[in-house]
Design an enzyme around this catalytic site. Structure first.
Site, short mmCIF file in Angstrom:
data_model
loop_
_atom_site.label_atom_id
_atom_site.label_comp_id
_atom_site.label_asym_id
_atom_site.label_seq_id
_atom_site.Cartn_x
_atom_site.Cartn_y
_atom_site.Cartn_z
CB CYS A 1 36.01 -17.80 -0.23
SG CYS A 1 35.16 -18.83 0.99
CG HIS B 1 35.15 -20.81 6.25
ND1 HIS B 1 34.25 -19.79 6.46
CD2 HIS B 1 35.47 -20.76 4.93
CE1 HIS B 1 34.03 -19.15 5.32
NE2 HIS B 1 34.76 -19.72 4.38
#
Length: 351
Positions: A154, A181
């Protein structure tokens, strides 16, 4: 239609399932996961972050299938995927979303034993025999021979479009990134031994801590831009949020530039060329929750762009690390299924 199966029905597997479900090229006929069929059916319809899916999902009484608006999807709970008779189901493409099989030799049985034609993996496989793809950046590497492909990670999907624009326009000497994150399933809810990762900081509660950890996203860029080998690296900080992450990108470039020139290049790339729909450019003062369910891979926070001493560039790039990534993976499945199995034009081209 190309018949598909999903192996691994966690956060990414379920979202890829959602995004791929209405694709007229893909027919998902089977799901395999160690959870119960009841759990699979429930969690694909109801999601605390991405909300209720607009489909009616019902598990069968025998636990061997569930229906999506009346269409049957068979279900199994096999730890060893070679025990699944994909051939009998007519499955030609597998969406491998367990996160467990990231070595070529662990994935080869899909072809040699199961008779599958294409496998798309929801994690990078950094070995010869697999091709890591970031749509908009290196999908030209896809061919009839690339039967084992991955959707990279990602954060790589967030970083690569930014790297592409900066490297193509100004030339990157070297750089470093930090991804802020959200929590993932590799962390613990409360402090307790973590059996998924050896990183001790992931054994601390993901709900109350900022936890520095590793990310392979920057070094993985060399899979896309080999000339940057050894010139990019980075770290991650896990934060107690459930969605929408931010990558802090710092590059030393070869040309003297201004903030306005950097933003102009990023804006232009978001509006035309292969990054349309993948790279975003935002001038409003938005925050993380504004990017939930944003299916673009990377959205530049134009207000935060800085240039220091002419050659050091700092860029913030937002991303929904679940929705954006899963949407790209569903698109990648459409491309390989269309071009290399069905022999038709893909719905997504990014030219």
């Amino acid at each position: 239609m190309v018949k598909c199966a999903v192996n691994g029905f966690g956060r990414i597997g379920r979202l890829v399932f959602r995004y791929a479900w209405d694709d007229p090229t893909l027919e998902i006929v089977h799901v395999n996961d160690l959870c119960s069929c009841d759990s699979a059916a429930y969690l694909v319809q109801y999601d605390s972050v991405h909300r209720k899916w607009d489909k009616n999902v019902e598990a069968s009484e025998d636990g061997k299938s569930f229906t999506v608006d009346g269409s049957v999807v068979t279900f199994s709970q096999e730890k060893d995927y070679t025990n699944i008779d994909f051939a009998a189901m007519g499955v030609e493409l597998v969406m491998e979303c367990t996160g467990k099989f990231i070595k070529v030799d662990k994935l080869k049985p899909y072809f040699d034993t199961c008779g599958v034609k294409q496998v798309v993996v929801s994690a990078p496989v950094k070995e010869e025999g697999a091709v890591n793809i970031v749509l908009g950046c290196n999908h030209h590497l896809l061919s009839k021979e690339t039967t084992l492909v991955t959707n990279a990670s990602c954060t790589t999907n967030c970083l690569a479009p930014v790297v592409k624009v900066i490297h193509d326009n100004f030339g990157i000497e070297h750089g470093c990134i930090t991804t802020i994150h959200n929590v993932t399933g590799t962390q613990t809810l409360v402090d307790m031994p973590n059996t998924k990762k050896s990183d001790l900081r992931r054994a601390r509660s993901g709900m109350v801590n900022l936890s520095p950890t590793s990310t392979g996203s920057a070094t993985a860029i060399v899979e896309i831009y080999p000339e940057l080998k050894g010139k990019l690296n980075g770290l991650a900080v896990r934060v107690p949020l459930t969605n929408a992450s931010l990558t802090d990108c710092v590059f030393e470039v070869k040309k003297t530039v201004t903030k306005e020139e950097v933003n102009a290049a990023l804006k232009a790339a978001s509006e035309s060329g292969p990054l349309v729909g993948i790279l975003g450019y935002e001038t409003k003062p938005l925050v993380s929750t504004d990017y939930t369910d944003d299916t673009r891979s990377s959205i530049v926070d134009a207000l935060s762009t800085q240039v220091i001493d002419g050659t050091m560039i700092k860029i913030y790039a937002w991303y929904d690390n679940e929705a954006g990534y899963s949407k790209r993976m569903a698109e990648l499945c459409n491309i390989v299924a269309s071009k290399y199995i069905a022999g038709t034009e893909p719905a997504y081209k990014y030219e």
